[in-house]
Design an enzyme around this catalytic site. Structure first.
Site, short mmCIF file in Angstrom:
data_model
loop_
_atom_site.label_atom_id
_atom_site.label_comp_id
_atom_site.label_asym_id
_atom_site.label_seq_id
_atom_site.Cartn_x
_atom_site.Cartn_y
_atom_site.Cartn_z
CG PHE A 226 -1.87 1.21 1.19
CD1 PHE A 226 -3.11 1.09 0.60
CD2 PHE A 226 -1.51 2.43 1.73
CE1 PHE A 226 -3.99 2.17 0.55
CE2 PHE A 226 -2.36 3.53 1.68
CZ PHE A 226 -3.61 3.39 1.09
CG ASP B 276 5.43 3.98 1.80
OD1 ASP B 276 5.38 4.68 2.83
OD2 ASP B 276 4.43 3.73 1.10
CE LYS C 117 -0.66 5.90 7.64
NZ LYS C 117 -2.06 6.19 7.97
CB THR D 189 -0.65 25.88 -4.67
OG1 THR D 189 -1.30 25.98 -5.93
CG2 THR D 189 -0.81 27.19 -3.90
#
Length: 515
Positions: free
Chosen positions: A233, A339, A370, A395
């Protein structure tokens, strides 16, 4: 009054002790966080008590789960906002420390912590102080578009916070908006780096490349790929979702890049009793990875991997597997992206989980979010920085307000040695869960996460049983989450201590006895 745990007293009936303790707690008033008391606690003192003098000893249940007020308010919210995935309607103002409060004023011991995102407990006074600081007001009221208009405060905020915790060998950072965005940006960096190497010039684009890029065709839009793993994931944006393989519900109806996936080791537990089988399984996967790298030749720009596949079921691999994976990426001139969105920031017994691999060379990029509150990726090679402006850009390019919170989290982790504290409580928790697994082998299987802090999980027998356990645990005053096909996972805050573990363990034993 706390639960009289069977772990500290004679073997009394757990069910009656637990239920009676919860009944006694129901008459207590609401809890609110106050400023920490001095002096700073010693290594063996309760940091939770230091931060949260009013944190309860155990859950407070005033209604069944879910309570009537929660049901009513969720129904109202659902008229304007999709609440299909909502577990609890929360009252965060009355949440404290390791306990989360719902709309009915029930207090649950939270071992899920906003899907592994709360580092220092609810309403932590240190973070509250930071939230009231002039620099936080400046970051919120005058939110900068960091790519074009960075603040004079941005560099010290980064150096004193996020960068001070950078993995070894990675001294630069690009900040993002979320874990998915962090991975997405890391993928883009890998592709730009790859094409610059192939082209021999980072920014000398041909007219054909410029033209075909606008048509989404090669060579301007090259046929490159990120290699990920089964059950991985990495997020839900288009690039990150293409590398996510944990559940069909995440991917259905969404177009995806046709990128390869490799098998991830399916280890047997306990690890120390299956070393031969597990080494064979890891070698099988490594062979498959090498085959994919050969077949795709120069089209794979990076391999992305989680130290522990969290959403996919808390799937582990040994340091040997990751060491060999790193060798393969180096041999094939492929970048390695680790990750650490869910595993990062002290939860696994080291600040970054990949530290436990003892790699000869560091990963090329490490993504985070997280528990850090801020998001982004670390890197060390200057060539991973785009050669021209506006190639890695949006942005906001991150959020200074979240970076300020990340800085305070890093300071507290260091000041109170939370890596060691989490490792210690994790060992105790795992040992006690081993006992429960021996007692309830039909309900708890494949316990995993030994020596990985509080990053612990186990399998139920099937999805229905797992979901019933999760619901019954809420009825017993504990908020807990699942992962994978039918796994139960623990993701408490870093201020989760032995006393909280005992409350959790007694609740779990009570629920398992009723199952």
């Amino acid at each position: 009054m706390g639960i009289i745990s069977h772990r500290h007293a004679s073997r009394l009936p757990v069910r009656s002790l637990f239920v009676n303790a919860l009944k006694r707690s129901a008459s207590t008033t609401a809890f609110h966080s106050t400023a920490p008391v001095d002096p700073i606690p010693s290594a063996d003192a309760s940091l939770a008590a230091h931060y949260f003098p009013t944190e309860p000893d155990l859950p407070r249940l005033l209604t069944s789960f879910p309570g009537p007020r929660s049901v009513e308010k969720l129904r109202s919210l659902d008229k304007v906002y999709d609440t299909q995935a909502a577990y609890i309607l929360c009252d965060y103002q009355n949440s404290v420390g390791n306990y989360i409060c719902d709309a009915d004023q029930n207090l649950y011991l939270d071992v899920y912590a906003q899907i592994a995102s709360i580092a220092l407990g609810y309403n932590n006074p240190v973070l509250t102080t930071a939230a009231h600081s002039p620099e936080m007001i400046d970051a919120l009221v005058n939110r900068p578009a960091l790519g074009n208009f960075p603040s004079t405060l941005w560099e010290p905020i980064l150096r004193d916070g996020i960068l001070s915790a950078a993995p070894k060998g990675l001294d630069k950072v690009w900040t993002s908006m979320s874990g998915s965005d962090a991975n997405e940006c890391a993928y883009k960096a890998a592709f730009m780096y790859h094409r610059a190497k192939q082209r021999g010039d980072a920014s000398n684009f041909s007219d054909l490349e410029r033209q075909t890029a606008m048509e989404n065709t090669s060579p301007g839009s090259p046929d490159l790929a990120i290699l990920s793993f089964e059950k991985a994931f990495h997020g839900r944006l288009f690039g990150s979702l293409s590398t996510t393989r944990s559940s069909p519900i995440h991917k259905l109806d969404i177009p995806a890049f046709h990128w390869p996936k490799a098998p991830f080791p399916a280890l047997k537990y306990p690890l120390d009793q299956h070393e031969t089988e597990n080494r064979s399984e890891e070698d099988r996967c490594l062979t498959a990875i090498e085959t994919i790298l050969h077949e795709w030749k120069s089209r794979i720009s990076a391999v992305v991997v989680e130290p522990i596949q969290a959403e996919g079921g808390d799937n582990h691999a040994t340091p040997y597997f990751f060491q060999q994976l790193r060798k393969l990426t180096k041999q094939h001139s492929v970048l390695l992206i680790v990750d650490e969105v869910q595993t990062g920031v002290a939860a696994t017994g080291t600040f970054w989980a990949h530290e436990q691999w003892n790699l000869d060379t560091p990963p090329d990029m490490v993504t985070f979010s997280k528990k850090f509150q801020a998001a982004g990726y670390f890197y060390g090679n200057d060539e991973l920085r785009p050669s021209l402006p506006f190639r890695q850009f949006n942005t906001w390019c991150g959020d200074p307000s979240k970076a300020i919170i990340a800085r305070e989290i890093v300071k507290e982790v260091r000041a109170h040695n939370l890596v060691a504290r989490t490792s210690q409580v994790g060992r105790y928790l795992y040992q006690q869960l081993e006992e429960l697994q021996r007692t309830f082998p039909q309900l708890m299987q494949n316990l995993r996460g030994k020596d990985r802090g509080t990053f612990i999980a186990w399998d139920a027998t099937d999805l229905q049983t797992r979901n019933k356990i999760l619901k019954d645990m809420k009825g017993a005053g504990v908020n807990i989450g699942g992962c994978g096909a039918y796994s139960v996972r623990l993701r408490p805050a870093l201020v989760f201590e032995k006393k909280h573990a005992d409350v959790f363990l007694d609740a779990l034993e009570y629920v398992l006895k009723q199952s």
